[in-house]
Design a protein around this motif. Structure first.
Motif, short mmCIF file in Angstrom:
data_model
loop_
_atom_site.label_atom_id
_atom_site.label_comp_id
_atom_site.label_asym_id
_atom_site.label_seq_id
_atom_site.Cartn_x
_atom_site.Cartn_y
_atom_site.Cartn_z
N ALA A 156 0.83 -1.21 0.00
CA ALA A 156 0.00 0.00 0.00
C ALA A 156 0.86 1.25 0.00
N ALA A 157 1.97 1.21 0.72
CA ALA A 157 2.89 2.35 0.76
C ALA A 157 3.49 2.63 -0.60
N ALA A 158 3.77 1.57 -1.38
CA ALA A 158 4.31 1.77 -2.72
C ALA A 158 3.32 2.56 -3.58
N LEU A 159 2.04 2.20 -3.48
CA LEU A 159 1.03 2.90 -4.27
C LEU A 159 0.81 4.33 -3.76
N VAL A 162 -6.55 7.99 -13.54
CA VAL A 162 -7.59 7.34 -14.34
C VAL A 162 -7.55 5.84 -14.05
N VAL A 163 -8.68 5.28 -13.64
CA VAL A 163 -8.72 3.87 -13.23
C VAL A 163 -10.08 3.27 -13.57
N SER A 164 -10.09 2.01 -13.93
CA SER A 164 -11.34 1.31 -14.24
C SER A 164 -12.15 1.07 -12.98
N ARG A 165 -13.46 1.21 -13.08
CA ARG A 165 -14.34 0.93 -11.94
C ARG A 165 -14.20 -0.53 -11.47
N GLY A 166 -13.93 -1.41 -12.40
CA GLY A 166 -13.80 -2.82 -12.05
C GLY A 166 -12.54 -3.16 -11.30
N GLU A 167 -11.64 -2.16 -11.14
CA GLU A 167 -10.37 -2.40 -10.44
C GLU A 167 -10.25 -1.60 -9.14
N LEU A 168 -11.32 -0.97 -8.71
CA LEU A 168 -11.30 -0.23 -7.44
C LEU A 168 -11.66 -1.21 -6.32
N VAL A 169 -10.70 -1.97 -5.91
CA VAL A 169 -10.94 -3.14 -5.06
C VAL A 169 -10.97 -2.79 -3.58
N GLU A 170 -11.57 -3.69 -2.82
CA GLU A 170 -11.46 -3.69 -1.37
C GLU A 170 -10.77 -4.98 -0.97
N ILE A 171 -9.78 -4.88 -0.08
CA ILE A 171 -9.10 -6.07 0.40
C ILE A 171 -9.43 -6.28 1.87
N GLY A 172 -8.60 -7.00 2.60
CA GLY A 172 -8.94 -7.40 3.97
C GLY A 172 -9.12 -6.24 4.93
N ASP A 173 -9.94 -6.50 5.96
CA ASP A 173 -10.17 -5.57 7.06
C ASP A 173 -10.77 -4.25 6.59
N PHE A 175 -10.14 -2.45 3.95
CA PHE A 175 -9.23 -1.53 3.28
C PHE A 175 -9.65 -1.35 1.82
N ARG A 176 -9.94 -0.11 1.43
CA ARG A 176 -10.43 0.16 0.09
C ARG A 176 -9.43 1.00 -0.70
N LEU A 177 -9.12 0.55 -1.90
CA LEU A 177 -8.16 1.25 -2.75
C LEU A 177 -8.55 2.70 -3.03
N PRO A 178 -9.82 3.00 -3.35
CA PRO A 178 -10.16 4.40 -3.61
C PRO A 178 -9.84 5.32 -2.44
#
Length: 430
Positions: A142-145, A159-170, A172-175
């Motif tokens: 996450a720090a790299a991003l 610019v990012v695809s809606r299909g790639e705005l992911v949520e991972i564990g606990d 945590f949401r990319l957006p």
């Protein structure tokens, strides 16, 4: 004191200290502290609080718990996030031990002057991915991003695809992560389909970069469409690819899993990944890319706050140079060999009166890597009631409960640990 007085049976201090558990404890707590625990347990035995034969166990129990505890991963999940993801290989462990003292982490021993921090790890990463002009390391994926978004797109658009705005564990949401850097998100396409035209319509003077994210913990199938890195590069904006799982090059065991080398060869300006997933190393954020891009990130003030410690750098350098990490071996474990081991373990349990069966099962990669990839495996099935006592035992042995049975999948268990598993199961079985 009569000849039959149980206090006469309290074991001598040197005898108790020879117990393997206490020998190991001396290495952690030191002889004086462990000896004091033994004396305290002997005192309790003489007072009649415990039996003489309980003295070693009581001494062990009185010592502080060492955290985190090493566990046996018989879950069949190669990169189990709750178990710390990748297990370090012997070279990495040895490197960490060596780096625990004073080390040349920022010193050129030849000149006696300050050197670039972690140059050994950075050079190893760059050599492992020749398509990269340069490499850099921060403290997690996450720090790299965050560093990339802050340095390249603060006050601008990603610019990012809606299909790639992911949520991972606990939760945590990319957006949320990207917006926290001061960048604005320009979402394109739909959940299941995004085209080159969608990206082209969004790219403009305010674009910091186009982001391509590997949806590493789920699979979208059916009526879908996505855009490759090679198709995004001609749009003119820098392309940043978050491959997530840290695969350096294509791997036939993991078909379809994105890798750093392929993304860079396709024209990505920057690739980010985690070090503690498919690479098989310590937690770290890995960045590869064009020299000018990586240098811009490395010189950004935020890079100082995200830098890694000497132990991580040592483990990372050793991992990159290790041709067969525990993760690599677990992914390639031969199913036939696992069956032989499962049969042997089952036989050793049954002969002692413990109910056990050999069952065929499926292992997974885990850790946000290769979703949908199944690895054929073999396991020993036990009564479900064994699950908790094995989990809280010493050492803890973790399996998974499937349809009323505890399944111990051997894929992630080194064959040298089979005897440990056997002994742990027999203790639970009584």
């Amino acid at each position: 004191m009569g000849a039959d007085d149980p206090r006469r049976r309290v074991p001598r201090t040197d005898v108790v200290l020879a117990d393997p558990r206490l020998v190991a404890a001396v290495g952690v707590w030191g002889r004086e502290r462990v000896k004091a625990a033994v004396v305290g347990a002997q005192r309790r035995a003489r007072a009649g609080e415990i039996g003489p034969e309980e003295v070693p166990a009581a001494a062990v129990a009185s010592l502080p718990a060492v955290l985190p505890r090493r566990v046996v991963n018989a879950t069949g999940v190669v990169l189990h996030t709750n178990l710390g993801r990748a297990a370090l290989g012997v070279p990495a462990v040895e490197a960490v031990v060596a780096a625990a003292g004073h080390t040349d982490v920022e010193l050129d021993l030849r000149t006696g002057r300050r050197a670039r921090r972690g140059r050994d790890a950075v050079e190893a990463l760059a050599a492992a991915v020749p398509a990269a002009g340069a490499a850099h390391v921060v403290n997690n994926g996450a720090a790299a991003l965050v560093l990339a978004a802050t340095a390249l797109a603060a006050g601008r658009e990603i610019v990012v695809s809606r299909g790639e705005l992911v949520e991972i564990g606990d939760g945590f949401r990319l957006p949320d992560l990207l917006v926290s850097t001061g960048a604005r998100l320009r979402e394109v396409g739909t959940t299941n389909r995004t085209s080159v035209a969608d990206y082209a319509a969004a790219v403009g003077p305010q674009t910091g970069f186009v982001l391509k994210v590997h949806p590493s913990n789920f699979v979208v199938s059916g009526f879908t469409a996505s855009v490759s890195v090679a198709e995004l590069v001609p749009l003119g904006a820098p392309v940043v690819v978050d491959i997530g799982s840290g695969l350096l090059a294509p791997d036939p065991v993991l078909p379809g899993e994105p890798d750093a080398a392929s993304a860079l060869r396709a024209g990505a300006a920057l690739v980010t990944a985690s070090g503690d997933k498919l690479l098989g190393g310590p937690q770290a954020g890995l960045l590869w890319g064009a020299v000018e891009v990586v240098e811009r990130l490395r010189r950004h003030p935020l890079a100082r706050a995200l830098r890694v410690d000497k132990l991580t750098l040592a483990a990372l350098a050793a991992t990159v140079r290790d041709p067969a990490t525990p993760t690599w071996r677990a992914l390639r474990a031969d199913a036939a060999g696992l069956r032989v081991r499962a049969d042997r373990l089952r036989d050793a349990l049954v002969v002692q009166g413990c109910p056990a069966e050999v069952v065929e099962c499926v292992s997974v990669v885990g850790g946000g890597g290769a979703p949908g990839v199944e690895l054929p495996s073999w396991a020993v099935a036990l009564p479900e009631r064994f699950a908790e006592p094995l989990r809280v035992g010493d050492p803890p042995v973790l399996g998974r409960v499937v349809r009323g049975r505890l399944v111990l999948d051997l894929r992630c268990v080194p064959d040298s640990v089979d005897e440990v598993v056997r002994a742990a199961v027999l203790r639970v079985a009584g």
